[in-house]
Scaffold this motif. Structure first.
Motif, mmCIF file in Angstrom:
data_model
loop_
_atom_site.group_PDB
_atom_site.id
_atom_site.type_symbol
_atom_site.label_atom_id
_atom_site.label_comp_id
_atom_site.label_asym_id
_atom_site.label_seq_id
_atom_site.Cartn_x
_atom_site.Cartn_y
_atom_site.Cartn_z
ATOM 1 N N ILE A 157 16.311 2.808 2.856
ATOM 2 C CA ILE A 157 16.179 2.787 1.399
ATOM 3 C C ILE A 157 15.149 3.806 0.945
ATOM 4 O O ILE A 157 14.402 4.354 1.756
ATOM 5 N N GLU A 158 15.146 4.035 -0.356
ATOM 6 C CA GLU A 158 14.239 5.038 -0.885
ATOM 7 C C GLU A 158 12.916 4.423 -1.311
ATOM 8 O O GLU A 158 12.769 3.201 -1.345
ATOM 9 N N ASP A 159 12.001 5.309 -1.674
ATOM 10 C CA ASP A 159 10.641 4.874 -1.982
ATOM 11 C C ASP A 159 10.547 3.799 -3.049
ATOM 12 O O ASP A 159 9.735 2.891 -2.946
ATOM 13 N N GLN A 160 11.389 3.924 -4.101
ATOM 14 C CA GLN A 160 11.260 2.971 -5.209
ATOM 15 C C GLN A 160 11.955 1.638 -4.940
ATOM 16 O O GLN A 160 11.838 0.698 -5.711
ATOM 17 N N ASP A 161 12.725 1.582 -3.848
ATOM 18 C CA ASP A 161 13.482 0.354 -3.595
ATOM 19 C C ASP A 161 12.595 -0.750 -3.016
ATOM 20 O O ASP A 161 11.641 -0.489 -2.307
ATOM 21 N N ASN A 162 12.987 -1.971 -3.260
ATOM 22 C CA ASN A 162 12.224 -3.146 -2.843
ATOM 23 C C ASN A 162 12.657 -3.576 -1.440
ATOM 24 O O ASN A 162 13.813 -3.977 -1.227
ATOM 25 N N GLU A 163 11.727 -3.461 -0.497
ATOM 26 C CA GLU A 163 12.074 -3.769 0.898
ATOM 27 C C GLU A 163 12.504 -5.222 1.093
ATOM 28 O O GLU A 163 13.394 -5.526 1.896
ATOM 29 N N ILE A 193 0.823 -1.200 0.000
ATOM 30 C CA ILE A 193 0.000 0.000 0.000
ATOM 31 C C ILE A 193 0.854 1.246 0.000
ATOM 32 O O ILE A 193 0.448 2.299 -0.438
ATOM 33 N N ARG A 194 2.044 1.113 0.477
ATOM 34 C CA ARG A 194 2.901 2.279 0.613
ATOM 35 C C ARG A 194 3.369 2.854 -0.713
ATOM 36 O O ARG A 194 3.667 4.001 -0.825
ATOM 37 N N ARG A 195 3.421 2.013 -1.732
ATOM 38 C CA ARG A 195 3.968 2.497 -2.993
ATOM 39 C C ARG A 195 3.141 3.674 -3.477
ATOM 40 O O ARG A 195 1.953 3.589 -3.613
ATOM 41 N N SER A 196 3.782 4.723 -3.793
ATOM 42 C CA SER A 196 3.053 5.942 -4.118
ATOM 43 C C SER A 196 2.199 5.793 -5.361
ATOM 44 O O SER A 196 1.187 6.452 -5.499
ATOM 45 N N TYR A 197 2.597 4.941 -6.269
ATOM 46 C CA TYR A 197 1.785 4.881 -7.480
ATOM 47 C C TYR A 197 0.780 3.745 -7.495
ATOM 48 O O TYR A 197 0.078 3.540 -8.450
ATOM 49 N N ILE A 198 0.753 2.980 -6.415
ATOM 50 C CA ILE A 198 -0.318 2.000 -6.322
ATOM 51 C C ILE A 198 -1.444 2.700 -5.608
ATOM 52 O O ILE A 198 -1.456 2.805 -4.412
ATOM 53 N N SER A 199 -2.368 3.240 -6.375
ATOM 54 C CA SER A 199 -3.386 4.035 -5.734
ATOM 55 C C SER A 199 -4.500 3.150 -5.217
ATOM 56 O O SER A 199 -4.664 2.009 -5.626
ATOM 57 N N MET A 236 20.180 2.522 -1.736
ATOM 58 C CA MET A 236 20.317 2.563 -0.273
ATOM 59 C C MET A 236 20.996 3.855 0.146
ATOM 60 O O MET A 236 21.952 4.285 -0.494
ATOM 61 N N GLN A 237 20.451 4.479 1.158
ATOM 62 C CA GLN A 237 21.078 5.720 1.600
ATOM 63 C C GLN A 237 22.138 5.484 2.675
ATOM 64 O O GLN A 237 23.173 6.144 2.697
ATOM 65 N N PHE A 238 21.861 4.544 3.576
ATOM 66 C CA PHE A 238 22.891 4.198 4.557
ATOM 67 C C PHE A 238 22.573 2.877 5.223
ATOM 68 O O PHE A 238 21.450 2.385 5.174
ATOM 69 N N MET A 239 23.625 2.302 5.833
ATOM 70 C CA MET A 239 23.458 1.071 6.587
ATOM 71 C C MET A 239 24.111 1.252 7.949
ATOM 72 O O MET A 239 25.227 1.775 8.033
ATOM 73 N N LEU A 240 23.406 0.827 8.983
ATOM 74 C CA LEU A 240 23.958 0.929 10.330
ATOM 75 C C LEU A 240 23.925 -0.433 10.989
ATOM 76 O O LEU A 240 22.962 -1.184 10.835
ATOM 77 N N LEU A 241 24.978 -0.739 11.724
ATOM 78 C CA LEU A 241 24.974 -1.937 12.558
ATOM 79 C C LEU A 241 25.121 -1.469 13.996
ATOM 80 O O LEU A 241 26.031 -0.711 14.311
ATOM 81 N N PHE A 242 24.237 -1.927 14.865
ATOM 82 C CA PHE A 242 24.380 -1.530 16.261
ATOM 83 C C PHE A 242 23.922 -2.636 17.188
ATOM 84 O O PHE A 242 23.126 -3.496 16.819
ATOM 85 N N SER A 243 24.458 -2.553 18.409
ATOM 86 C CA SER A 243 24.162 -3.590 19.400
ATOM 87 C C SER A 243 22.834 -3.299 20.081
ATOM 88 O O SER A 243 22.230 -2.246 19.891
ATOM 89 N N ARG A 244 22.427 -4.221 20.917
ATOM 90 C CA ARG A 244 21.166 -4.039 21.626
ATOM 91 C C ARG A 244 21.220 -2.901 22.638
ATOM 92 O O ARG A 244 20.191 -2.451 23.129
ATOM 93 N N GLN A 245 22.453 -2.490 22.979
ATOM 94 C CA GLN A 245 22.563 -1.350 23.889
ATOM 95 C C GLN A 245 22.674 -0.045 23.111
ATOM 96 O O GLN A 245 22.877 1.014 23.680
#
Lengths: 633, 157
Positions: B70-76, A326-332, B1-10
């Protein structure tokens, strides 16, 4: 690995510090030593000192004094030093620092180094933090590297070109030819880089997009190869052959096929094939299917139609991950609604998923589930969906209440199976989230109530009960007061078909209104409603008119100007204009939604307006003037 | 990808790779806020969240959180696979990797990442090839003398 011991020893010492203060002390000492070492022309251990500094930097301490050391190390002939130097540059320098320009020359030299691992360092650094100026400077070099025979370098050059195009879009033209020829490579790394580069070129430049449409058949061919090929150990991830490459190709196809019949026709079969052959039980397959569905949704509608069952089962098979979709901006929401209208059973089948999402602890998921639920409401499922939505409203996070209430009202208005259901729904919302509804809700509800002739008794009973229970929700109280004022006689007559009638006396009703008048919770507007309602009852009750008279006269000296004015006018209605009182306060006609006073929360008192034309009495004129300014009857 | 972070539970940062130009101050602010946000998530919540105008994909492996913006167009979902691939690479390289390996050999972790991702995108989709390249680079580092002559440019891959 012995030279690293000093670095690891330092790390150990830092970690063994028991307090923040102790740690700071250790780090200060180490940094001082590192600084001193940097100043020496010492050849041994330079890279390790920088590495130590980088560790310290990661802990959050300042390390800018290491910037020049990075520049020096990058220029070193030793690989170990270059490696750490470039790492340092990527961590400590960015395009905003002046020092970053100093490394341009080193990068340029290293791009043509005889050893590919040195070239690799330069490429990586350029792609990570190259400024626009550096990109312009080095673009021709990158183009040259795109044409070498070394796949290791080519794949990196491709992604470097991507960075360059992002920074300086005009340079895209430079890489177009090379990008195209890279598609005929067999090496997956190179292919992946090529697809990413072409995607970037198409996104930056519509002309490139038009040009690259001609590679659609090639892309389709590559994809088919990946999807239909047997097990390839090198690229296999959970049964999918190179999901990374597949996803990128699908994304590029989407861009190329958008708004273009020829291109999208060429990919229909492929999309069907991918959809049927991809096992989505693991993330790799789901990633591919996800990208496929996005592509499907973006091309021609009649093709999309064919894929509906797949799309729906994908969306709803994901539980909380449906939010991704749903988040995709162009999937309306429009496309989803189209699907729902052709397949009514779809929502029924998948309702469980949506309902689960509404209950998900994650606020983002909840919000998307709400949007999805509202989009999927139809005449067929309105009753069951509304149940869930109202349940949601009672426990949803505060930031979603207004949206939920507003969505529920729209849905109720469009699909209400009956007026009673509609009124009940609005009342439910007002009880649960009265503070979050828009201002028009009150006049809208009142208008609705007037049109529901047979339900006046039912409505006033319900609202009276609500009023007695709780007077904190202003919108609800306002509507309730109005109703009690208007239909109080029905309440007192204690007749009702649809709900259990209350046994209530005139005093009880007046008590309820007075409570509202006197409560500190009531807003001035609410008190106005209550006062007017009290006044109206004077023509609907028989025994307690005196009580009403006294209430009205008390408020004649109220501090609130509005209430005072009303009270004075009502007093006048009791005294000088008593002969008109019955007519002025008679039952309202049905309010037409399009009537002039109805918009923006204004309502004119119908009978009073009629009178206005025939009577020139100042009191009546004042009353009608007042009523054009605010909600009141 | 804009950035990657690795961090501990603390909340201690173990690796940070930025693919967008930001000042140190901005990076620190983003890191602090994002770490807090991710650590506040309950175990059953899904791996994706919206944060500012970015999508965040994260996964916990033992005591470390791997977090990508990641950016909007990237595949999660493929980003999750990228994270997983990076973990596999670390695991193969260090032999049953744990947080301590990444702490004491952070430069190696970066070198491996830089052989897998370039400019925020995957550069090599074959696990074997990434590991081979690292191996060769490590060898170069160890064996190298001032004279480059003995090491001709060769196409390993």
């Amino acid at each position: 690995m012995s030279p690293s011991v000093r670095l690891q020893e330092m790390i150990r010492v830092i970690r063994s510090a028991r307090t923040q203060c102790e740690e700071r002390g250790v780090i200060q000492r180490e940094c001082a030593a590192i600084r001193a070492q940097f100043r020496q022309a010492d050849n041994v251990g330079r890279s390790h000192n920088l590495a130590k500094l980088l560790y310290v930097h990661m802990l959050g301490y300042p390390a800018h004094f290491g910037q020049m050391e990075c520049v020096r190390l990058i220029a070193s002939p030793r690989y170990s030093e270059k490696r750490v130097g470039y790492l340092g540059a990527m961590m400590l320098l960015d395009e905003k620092q002046d020092a970053s320009l100093l490394i341009t020359n080193s990068i340029k030299n290293d791009l043509s180094h005889s050893n590919q691992y040195v070239q690799s360092l330069a490429l990586c650094t350029l792609a990570c933090m190259g400024s626009a100026e550096m990109c312009r400077d080095l673009a021709p070099e990158i183009d040259r590297l795109l044409r070498t025979s070394n796949s290791y370098i080519k794949k990196k050059a491709a992604l470097c070109a991507v960075h360059i195009v992002r920074k300086v879009p005009e340079l895209g033209e430079l890489f177009t030819t090379a990008a195209h020829s890279l598609l005929s490579e067999k090496n997956h790394g190179v292919l992946h880089g090529a697809v990413v580069l072409i995607t970037e070129l198409c996104e930056q430049n519509p002309e490139s997009l038009a040009q690259f449409r001609k590679v659609v058949p090639e892309l389709v061919h590559i994809m088919k190869g990946l999807v239909m090929s047997g097990y390839s150990p090198e690229h296999n991830v959970a049964g999918i052959s190179d999901p990374f490459l597949q996803v990128r190709i699908l994304r590029l196809l989407r861009i190329l096929g958008r708004n273009n019949d020829t291109a999208s026709d060429a990919m229909n079969d492929l999309l069907a094939q991918v959809a049927t052959n991809t096992d989505s039980s693991k993330t790799a397959g789901s990633a591919v299917l996800y990208e496929t569905v996005l592509t499907i949704m973006d091309i021609k509608f009649h093709v999309t139609h064919y894929f509906f069952p797949l799309v729906l089962s994908f969306i709803f098979g994901f539980n909380s991950c449906v939010v991704l979709f749903i988040r995709r901006s162009y999937i309306s929401m429009m496309s989803l609604q189209k699907i729902v209208q052709t397949d009514h059973n779809a929502v029924q089948r998948h309702r469980g998923t949506i309902v689960d999402c509404l209950k998900d602890p994650d606020a983002s998921v909840k919000r998307r589930a709400l949007e999805l639920s509202l989009a999927l409401v139809s005449a067929v499922n309105i009753r069951s969906m509304m149940k869930e939505l109202l349940l949601f409203l009672s426990s949803c996070p505060p930031e979603l209440r207004a949206q939920a209430a507003s969505g529920i009202f729209s849905a109720a208005e469009r699909y209400a199976p009956s007026q009673r259901w509609h009124i009940d729904t609005i009342l439910h919302v007002l009880t649960t989230a009265g503070a979050d509804v828009r201002d028009e809700t009150v006049p809208n509800l009142i208008q609705l109530i007037t049109t529901a002739n047979e339900l006046h008794s039912y409505t006033v009973h319900k609202l009276y009960r609500a009023l007695v229970a709780d007077i904190s929700q202003q919108s609800l109280v306002q509507v309730a007061c109005w109703c009690v004022g208007e239909y109080g006689d029905l309440l007192l007559r204690a007749e009702c078909d649809d709900t259990e009638p209350v046994q209530v006396t005139e005093d009880d009703v007046l008590d309820a209104l007075e409570t509202v008048l006197q409560s500190h919770m009531s807003s001035p507007a609410t008190r106005g409603f209550a006062l007017t309602a009290t006044m109206k009852l004077s023509t609907r009750i028989t025994h307690n008119v005196d009580r009403i008279r006294s209430i009205v006269s008390i408020y004649g000296s109220c501090i609130d100007l509005e209430l005072q004015q009303r009270a004075v006018e009502y007093n006048a209605l009791f005294k000088k204009y008593d002969h008109m009182r019955a007519a002025v306060l008679e039952r309202m006609p049905v309010i037409d939604k399009t009537s002039p006073g109805h918009s923006k929360g204004e309502m004119t008192a119908g009978p009073v307006q009629e009178r206005d034309q025939t009577q020139k009495q100042p009191a009546v004129e004042t009353v009608s003037q007042e009523s054009t300014n605010q909600v009141r009857v | 990808m804009q950035f990657m972070l690795l961090f501990s539970r603390q909340g201690k940062l173990r690796l940070q790779k930025w693919y967008v130009p930001l000042s140190d101050k901005e990076k620190k602010k983003i890191t602090r806020e994002l770490v807090q946000t991710v650590l506040a998530r309950k175990p059953k919540m899904c791996s994706f969240l919206e944060w500012r105008d970015l999508k965040i994909v994260y996964k916990r492996y033992a005591s470390l959180y791997f977090c990508c913006a990641i950016e909007d167009q990237d595949n999660e979902l493929i980003t999750l696979e990228i994270i997983h691939r990076y973990v596999e690479l670390l695991d193969k390289y260090f032999g049953s990797v744990c947080e301590l390996d990444i702490i004491f050999n952070f430069e190696k972790a970066y070198f491996i990442l830089d052989e897998f991702l370039l400019g925020g995108e995957a550069q090599e989709t074959s696990k074997k090839n990434v590991l081979k390249a690292i191996e060769q680079a490590d060898l170069l580092q160890e064996n190298q003398s001032e004279d480059w002559g003995g090491l001709a440019a060769e196409e390993v891959l």
